[in-house]
Design a protein around this motif. Structure first.
Motif, PDB file in Angstrom:
ATOM      1  N   PHE A   1       0.838  -1.205   0.000  1.00 31.16           N
ATOM      2  CA  PHE A   1       0.000   0.000   0.000  1.00 31.16           C
ATOM      3  C   PHE A   1       0.875   1.258   0.000  1.00 31.16           C
TER       4      PHE A   1
ATOM      5  N   PHE B   1      -6.474   3.479  -2.005  1.00 24.54           N
ATOM      6  CA  PHE B   1      -7.437   2.408  -1.706  1.00 24.54           C
ATOM      7  C   PHE B   1      -8.393   2.194  -2.878  1.00 24.54           C
TER       8      PHE B   1
ATOM      9  N   TRP C   1     -14.797  -1.428  -2.168  1.00 21.43           N
ATOM     10  CA  TRP C   1     -13.538  -1.618  -1.444  1.00 21.43           C
ATOM     11  C   TRP C   1     -13.476  -0.938  -0.069  1.00 21.43           C
TER      12      TRP C   1
ATOM     13  N   TRP D   1     -11.439  -1.352   4.132  1.00 19.23           N
ATOM     14  CA  TRP D   1     -10.400  -0.509   4.725  1.00 19.23           C
ATOM     15  C   TRP D   1     -10.924   0.656   5.553  1.00 19.23           C
TER      16      TRP D   1
END
Lengths: 212, 212
Positions: free
Chosen positions: A133, A159, B167, B171
């Protein structure tokens, strides 16, 4: 994972075993999957399979490590050698998107889900994912510093980019209308238009990405 | 699912039970989760919990149906009332992105994974997801027909858009730097730049989306 087993992790048989095991675990659930199920699917004896795996307990973590190593080898290591951030970003999107479609995406999905890991294993996989990431976000930050990024939050954008790149693991079919390379090109197109200023996109289109 | 239980599915207690159950199932795995674990996490007795659920066997399918009903109620139904395809797309991205961050995204993740369903349940959830996919793709097709879409494959673009929107379930943190509304706005920005022609994007920015 025993040392000599780790050294064989690159070979195709080992890769096939991890991919097949990942597919069965995703379909049946980890608890309901036996080493026998995996051996049968591979046309191997249980004893033959134990030549490649340490046991069911370690298998999940070994598959995830294999997935992260595959990502390092095919995406991260060659990407580190690309100085231009736009070219690096394009390389990462294409090669990561192609990687996630391999073996019906099972290894990728398993890495994302991290079921049934011990806390120490969980920390190790999380650390590895975090490093990826950060590498991707640093590429976007470099583009921002160079004035090439549109006005987006780099964390949310990283993300969002990951969601775009990882999602084919859930839907891509090898007998579908588009090849995995074509899907990767579509994702690059949407991501570059979505993230980069027009002048930077035009410059990137002419740039050939060379694998190092 | 019993009829009188279905009629209470909209209330907050039922929603909290489904979300909490989804979080525990994701953390522990479906097989390792007991009805007692869920009751304890909610501060309820097992008997009290059985007032809301039919049993562990039906729970997974009920949670997924709840997730799809939530999506229909908060995204699909109001979106159907928006004639302008660009405004409809913006509404769907924002409200779906906000929805997936709710309850740490557990319901969304569970719907995507579909573990331990019977074949009939699997078909039902797949049918529902497919209807959502088609609705989203038809919105992109309408934009294409109106000359507002960039040169992208509408099927790959729809899946890529879904990856972007879904997504955050993996997260997003409620105590993070961005609110779920801000994350949704970042995703809309990247998606609109990535998918729509500049003139169409400019027109959309001025358009207020009214919930029906």
């Amino acid at each position: 994972m025993k040392a000599q087993k780790k050294s064989t992790a690159n070979n195709e048989r080992q890769a096939e075993i991890y991919r097949t095991a990942a597919e069965i675990i995703l379909r049946k659930g980890y608890d309901a999957t036996s080493v026998n199920d995996i051996a049968n699917a591979l046309g191997m004896t249980k004893a033959g399979l134990y030549h490649y795996i340490s046991g069911k307990k370690e298998l999940l973590f070994d598959i995830m490590n294999y997935g992260m190593e595959e990502l390092d080898r095919e995406v991260v290591t060659p990407a580190r050698a690309i100085n231009d951030a736009g070219a690096r970003l394009r390389f990462m999107i294409i090669h990561h998107a192609i990687l996630v479609t391999r073996g019906q995406g099972a290894v990728t999905i398993l890495v994302d889900e991290m079921p049934a890991l011990t806390p120490a294993q969980n920390r190790e996989i999380t650390r590895h994912k975090r490093a990826y990431f950060d590498f991707l976000r640093n590429t976007l930050k470099q583009l921002k510093d160079e004035g090439k990024l549109l006005d987006v939050d780099t964390t949310a954008a990283t993300f969002t980019l990951l969601g775009m790149v990882l999602w084919p693991s859930r839907w891509f079919k090898h007998d579908g209308a588009l090849s995995s390379e074509q899907v990767a090109e579509e994702i690059v197109k949407i991501a570059f238009q979505g993230l980069l200023r027009p002048a930077s996109r035009a410059a990137q289109r002419g740039l050939k990405v060379v694998k190092n």
